[in-house]
Enzyme design. Sequence first.
Site, short mmCIF file in Angstrom:
data_model
loop_
_atom_site.label_atom_id
_atom_site.label_comp_id
_atom_site.label_asym_id
_atom_site.label_seq_id
_atom_site.Cartn_x
_atom_site.Cartn_y
_atom_site.Cartn_z
N GLY A 66 0.83 -1.20 0.00
CA GLY A 66 0.00 0.00 0.00
C GLY A 66 0.86 1.25 0.00
O GLY A 66 0.43 2.32 0.42
N SER A 199 -3.59 -1.22 11.55
CA SER A 199 -4.99 -1.48 11.88
C SER A 199 -5.72 -0.15 11.80
O SER A 199 -5.57 0.60 10.83
CB SER A 199 -5.07 -2.13 13.27
OG SER A 199 -6.39 -2.30 13.69
N TYR A 213 -15.68 -3.58 8.16
CA TYR A 213 -14.30 -3.07 8.26
C TYR A 213 -13.65 -3.43 9.61
O TYR A 213 -12.54 -3.96 9.65
CB TYR A 213 -14.34 -1.55 8.07
CG TYR A 213 -13.01 -0.86 8.14
CD1 TYR A 213 -12.03 -1.05 7.18
CD2 TYR A 213 -12.74 0.03 9.19
CE1 TYR A 213 -10.82 -0.39 7.24
CE2 TYR A 213 -11.52 0.71 9.24
CZ TYR A 213 -10.57 0.50 8.27
OH TYR A 213 -9.37 1.16 8.34
N LYS A 217 -9.93 -5.38 10.92
CA LYS A 217 -8.86 -4.67 11.62
C LYS A 217 -8.62 -5.25 13.02
O LYS A 217 -7.49 -5.25 13.51
CB LYS A 217 -9.19 -3.17 11.70
CG LYS A 217 -9.15 -2.48 10.33
CD LYS A 217 -7.76 -2.52 9.72
CE LYS A 217 -7.65 -1.77 8.42
NZ LYS A 217 -6.30 -1.82 7.84
N1 NDP Z 1 -7.21 6.97 5.97
C1 NDP Z 1 -7.75 6.64 7.12
O1 NDP Z 1 -8.61 7.33 7.63
C2 NDP Z 1 -7.27 5.43 7.84
C3 NDP Z 1 -6.70 4.36 7.17
N2 NDP Z 1 -6.30 3.24 7.88
C4 NDP Z 1 -5.70 2.11 7.17
O2 NDP Z 1 -4.47 2.52 6.61
C5 NDP Z 1 -4.22 1.82 5.40
C6 NDP Z 1 -3.96 2.81 4.28
O3 NDP Z 1 -5.08 3.64 4.15
P1 NDP Z 1 -5.11 4.91 3.21
O4 NDP Z 1 -3.77 5.48 3.11
O5 NDP Z 1 -6.24 5.74 3.62
O6 NDP Z 1 -5.52 4.21 1.81
P2 NDP Z 1 -5.34 4.61 0.30
O7 NDP Z 1 -6.57 4.12 -0.39
O8 NDP Z 1 -4.94 6.01 0.14
O9 NDP Z 1 -4.12 3.67 -0.13
C7 NDP Z 1 -4.26 2.28 -0.12
C8 NDP Z 1 -3.03 1.64 -0.67
O10 NDP Z 1 -3.17 0.22 -0.61
C9 NDP Z 1 -3.02 -0.32 -1.91
N3 NDP Z 1 -3.88 -1.50 -2.00
C10 NDP Z 1 -5.20 -1.57 -1.77
N4 NDP Z 1 -5.65 -2.80 -1.97
C11 NDP Z 1 -4.58 -3.54 -2.34
C12 NDP Z 1 -4.40 -4.91 -2.70
N5 NDP Z 1 -5.41 -5.76 -2.72
N6 NDP Z 1 -3.18 -5.34 -3.03
C13 NDP Z 1 -2.12 -4.47 -3.03
N7 NDP Z 1 -2.23 -3.20 -2.70
C14 NDP Z 1 -3.44 -2.73 -2.37
C15 NDP Z 1 -3.42 0.82 -2.85
O11 NDP Z 1 -2.88 0.72 -4.14
P3 NDP Z 1 -3.69 -0.01 -5.36
O12 NDP Z 1 -5.10 0.42 -5.26
O13 NDP Z 1 -3.00 0.48 -6.60
O14 NDP Z 1 -3.50 -1.46 -5.16
C16 NDP Z 1 -2.79 1.99 -2.12
O15 NDP Z 1 -1.42 2.04 -2.36
C17 NDP Z 1 -5.46 0.94 5.18
O16 NDP Z 1 -5.17 -0.34 5.65
C18 NDP Z 1 -6.52 1.60 6.01
O17 NDP Z 1 -7.49 0.69 6.44
C19 NDP Z 1 -6.46 3.16 9.22
C20 NDP Z 1 -7.02 4.18 9.92
C21 NDP Z 1 -7.47 5.40 9.28
C1 VSD Z 2 -11.39 6.87 26.68
C2 VSD Z 2 -12.03 6.48 25.43
C3 VSD Z 2 -11.75 7.34 24.26
C4 VSD Z 2 -12.64 6.99 23.13
C5 VSD Z 2 -12.35 7.75 21.89
C6 VSD Z 2 -13.23 7.27 20.80
C7 VSD Z 2 -12.93 7.88 19.49
C8 VSD Z 2 -13.71 7.18 18.43
C9 VSD Z 2 -13.39 7.63 17.06
C10 VSD Z 2 -13.25 6.49 16.12
C11 VSD Z 2 -12.80 6.89 14.79
C12 VSD Z 2 -12.68 5.71 13.87
C13 VSD Z 2 -11.72 5.99 12.79
C14 VSD Z 2 -11.67 4.93 11.77
C15 VSD Z 2 -10.72 5.33 10.72
C16 VSD Z 2 -10.60 4.35 9.61
O1 VSD Z 2 -10.03 3.33 9.77
C17 VSD Z 2 -11.19 4.67 8.30
N1 VSD Z 2 -11.33 6.04 8.08
C18 VSD Z 2 -10.38 4.08 7.18
O2 VSD Z 2 -10.58 4.69 5.95
#
Ligand code: NDP
Ligand code: VSD
Length: 359
Positions: A66, A199, A213, A217
């Site tokens: 990713g 995660s 989702y 995770k």
């Molecule tokens: N952004 C957020 O709010 C949050 C994100 N996360 C986690 O962080 C990670 C990254 O998220 P984010 O940066 O937002 O995502 P993006 O969608 O911006 O990037 C995802 C990356 O993963 C690659 N990818 C997706 N599926 C596959 C696959 N099957 N095989 C190989 N590569 C893959 C994509 O490339 P391509 O599509 O070309 O394969 C890309 O490089 C994820 O696991 C997400 O769940 C966690 C908490 C919050």
């Molecule tokens: C003492 C207790 C404190 C509790 C704090 C609770 C806060 C809850 C907020 C949860 C936000 C969830 C984000 C998920 C992000 C994500 O994985 C996706 N956006 C991926 O694309």
Amino acid sequence: MSSEEGLSSTITDWLFINSWWLLLPFVMLLVVAAFIVAFVLLLYMISPLISPKPLKLNGAHVVVTGGSSGIGKCIAVECYRQGAFITLVARDEAKLLQAKKELEKFAINDKQVVLCISVDVSSEYSQVESVIKQAQEKLGPVDMLVNCAGMSISAKFEEMDVDRFKKLMEVNYLGSVYPTRAVITTMKERRMGRIMFVSSQAGQIGLFGYTAYSPSKFALRGLAESLQMEMKPYNIYVTVAYPPDTDTPGLAQENKTKPLETKLISETSGVCQPDQVAKIIVRDAVQGNFNSSVGPDGYMLSALTCGMSPVTSITEGLQQIVTMGLFRTIALFYLGSFDSIVRRCMIQREQSKAADKRE
Ligand SMILES: NC(=O)C1=CN([C@@H]2O[C@H](COP(=O)(O)OP(=O)(O)OC[C@H]3O[C@@H](n4cnc5c(N)ncnc54)[C@H](OP(=O)(O)O)[C@@H]3O)[C@@H](O)[C@H]2O)C=CC1
Ligand SMILES: CCCCCCCCCCCCCCCC(=O)[C@@H](N)CO
């Protein structure tokens, strides 16, 4: 006669000996034994708290799945800036090449290389294994693997396409198992390495809209705990990162279909910038911390959900012991506010439905 003499004479009478000092060797033995027991207990408590030696990123080979977008790309940049050789793994080749170009701007010496590999991390283990082998042949054994490839879909449980449950499990969970499995044998042989799982805060609490989702995770945490117990004697350290909402293309995509409830609840912990999240994650992985969280909410959530997860420093252990009750109290207020968001949204929907009917 003082009360002390009275007590010793009672004991000596009871033991049929006539002088209390005859007991001295036994008392001393008892004290020594107590010290030994306390010492052993302390060793048991302290031994899991000993911090690992930090990994040197300069010259290390870091694989980031990713790595062509969002958090993964920023993690790659962060490692590259510290002198690492990088393998970016993702599906879309154009995005990979674009990310490679962006990374190369941050080179700190002319030996550094960025390798791009196009593969779906969730499709076939044999495919993932063969591309990791290629990367190891070109850039040497993997020192750190960052499992960041993933995706998110949020929707109400009954509105989620049933095949999405499988898809998210495949990409987010199996897509982390396969690359890990492909690098672990070499890491064990070399008696060194770091494995990182990205995660989410939604991997610590289940929230409205995340029925597909969150489980994918949460699963990473179970994998990480088991793996860490197996790998610790080989000097391999596992880190699980729990970022909040982060401003990435992935989040923009998810927001297109996000239920209002999920939006309002997630706003509690705000939106972070991916480069800041990446800095924290890389620092924790280098130090070998099991847990990596972002911001005050992240800190509270991690202390609250530490359960039987490994500890990597004395301060971390102490903080968990001291703060848990307080954080649970705070959590009850959060849960109350989430319940009220869900209730308010439901009432609003019903009212607008009724209004639609009347028209
Ligand atoms: N952004 C957020 O709010 C949050 C994100 N996360 C986690 O962080 C990670 C990254 O998220 P984010 O940066 O937002 O995502 P993006 O969608 O911006 O990037 C995802 C990356 O993963 C690659 N990818 C997706 N599926 C596959 C696959 N099957 N095989 C190989 N590569 C893959 C994509 O490339 P391509 O599509 O070309 O394969 C890309 O490089 C994820 O696991 C997400 O769940 C966690 C908490 C919050
Ligand atoms: C003492 C207790 C404190 C509790 C704090 C609770 C806060 C809850 C907020 C949860 C936000 C969830 C984000 C998920 C992000 C994500 O994985 C996706 N956006 C991926 O694309």
